[in-house]
Design an enzyme around this catalytic site. Sequence first.
Site, PDB file in Angstrom:
ATOM      1  N   LYS A   1       0.822  -1.195   0.000  1.00 22.31           N
ATOM      2  CA  LYS A   1       0.000   0.000   0.000  1.00 22.31           C
ATOM      3  C   LYS A   1       0.860   1.250   0.000  1.00 22.31           C
ATOM      4  CE  LYS A   1      -3.299  -2.232   3.144  1.00 22.31           C
ATOM      5  NZ  LYS A   1      -3.829  -2.170   4.540  1.00 22.31           N
ATOM      6  N   GLY A   2       2.106   1.085   0.437  1.00 23.80           N
ATOM      7  CA  GLY A   2       2.964   2.232   0.725  1.00 23.80           C
ATOM      8  C   GLY A   2       3.167   3.209  -0.420  1.00 23.80           C
TER       9      GLY A   2
ATOM     10  N   ASP B   1      14.448  -0.510   1.736  1.00 18.69           N
ATOM     11  CA  ASP B   1      15.117  -0.715   3.024  1.00 18.69           C
ATOM     12  C   ASP B   1      16.188  -1.802   2.833  1.00 18.69           C
ATOM     13  OD1 ASP B   1      15.442  -0.469   5.835  1.00 18.69           O
ATOM     14  OD2 ASP B   1      14.021  -2.076   6.203  1.00 18.69           O
TER      15      ASP B   1
ATOM     16  N   LYS C   1      17.043   3.921   1.831  1.00 14.22           N
ATOM     17  CA  LYS C   1      17.691   3.748   3.142  1.00 14.22           C
ATOM     18  C   LYS C   1      18.875   2.790   2.926  1.00 14.22           C
ATOM     19  CE  LYS C   1      14.500   3.168   6.593  1.00 14.22           C
ATOM     20  NZ  LYS C   1      13.820   2.330   7.634  1.00 14.22           N
TER      21      LYS C   1
ATOM     22  N   PHE D   1      13.362   5.242  11.092  1.00 10.67           N
ATOM     23  CA  PHE D   1      12.037   4.792  10.680  1.00 10.67           C
ATOM     24  C   PHE D   1      11.155   5.980  10.347  1.00 10.67           C
ATOM     25  CE2 PHE D   1       7.894   2.828  10.772  1.00 10.67           C
ATOM     26  CZ  PHE D   1       8.147   1.644  10.104  1.00 10.67           C
ATOM     27  N   VAL D   2      10.638   5.995   9.143  1.00 14.33           N
ATOM     28  CA  VAL D   2       9.816   7.125   8.700  1.00 14.33           C
ATOM     29  C   VAL D   2       8.391   6.672   8.402  1.00 14.33           C
ATOM     30  CG1 VAL D   2      11.690   8.587   7.842  1.00 14.33           C
ATOM     31  CG2 VAL D   2      10.710   6.851   6.332  1.00 14.33           C
TER      32      VAL D   2
ATOM     33  N   ASP E   1       3.553   3.525   6.622  1.00 14.40           N
ATOM     34  CA  ASP E   1       2.851   3.280   7.875  1.00 14.40           C
ATOM     35  C   ASP E   1       3.739   2.752   8.982  1.00 14.40           C
ATOM     36  OD1 ASP E   1       3.302   0.658   6.708  1.00 14.40           O
ATOM     37  OD2 ASP E   1       1.865  -0.096   8.186  1.00 14.40           O
TER      38      ASP E   1
ATOM     39  N   ARG F   1      -0.298   6.715   7.391  1.00 14.96           N
ATOM     40  CA  ARG F   1      -0.164   6.797   5.937  1.00 14.96           C
ATOM     41  C   ARG F   1      -0.674   8.122   5.385  1.00 14.96           C
ATOM     42  NH1 ARG F   1       1.185   1.649   4.011  1.00 14.96           N
ATOM     43  NH2 ARG F   1       0.241  -0.119   5.082  1.00 14.96           N
TER      44      ARG F   1
END
Length: 175
Positions: free
Chosen positions: A41-42, A101, A129, A150-151, A157, A163
Amino acid sequence: MTEHTEIFIDKAAIAEKVGELAGQISRDYEGKDLVLACILKGAAVFTADLMRGITIPVTVEFLQAASYGASTTSSRNIVIKKDLDCDIAGKHVLLVDTIIDTGETMAFLLKRFAERRPSSLRAAALLDKRARRSVYVPLAYIGFDIPDTFVVGYGMDCGERYRNLPSIAELKTTE
Ligand code: IMP
Ligand code: MG
């Protein structure tokens, strides 16, 4: 424990960078059938902004990956939870995620989709990252290099929350 967010990349900086990426993509894919493959979903928010900045004909498709197992080791098992609805053979496909990541999700998807014989297959990410990378991933378009923090926000999310934040924020926890 309490959580709070601190703005890390504000709306204006995001908009400027997304506009630059959309411009580069429009130039690079001029005259080609481009398919943006949004990784749910990101990447929904990033893709929505990116596609509106693209000035050449483009189609958009969605997929969702899921991973099981420890997120910090390379023993993760990644699967395609929702596949693309279209056949990408002969198409120019750009996979879009908001953040890379360990790189394992994108590396897996690039490998799987390459088997479907697209004319070209590349990856775009707004955030990289890099310090956390455990596998090599070729990224054709990168917005920002960020440190290992962590963002959330702009589609990203923590436990499905945040979100909707219009900016990218660092998530901090305090005792
Ligand atoms: P990777 O397979 O380790 O590269 O993981 C990529 C996915 O992990 C991204 O698509 C995000 O869904 C999630 N992710 C990685 N880092 C963050 C973060 O800092 N905030 C929110 N989600 C993250
Ligand atoms: Mg997540």
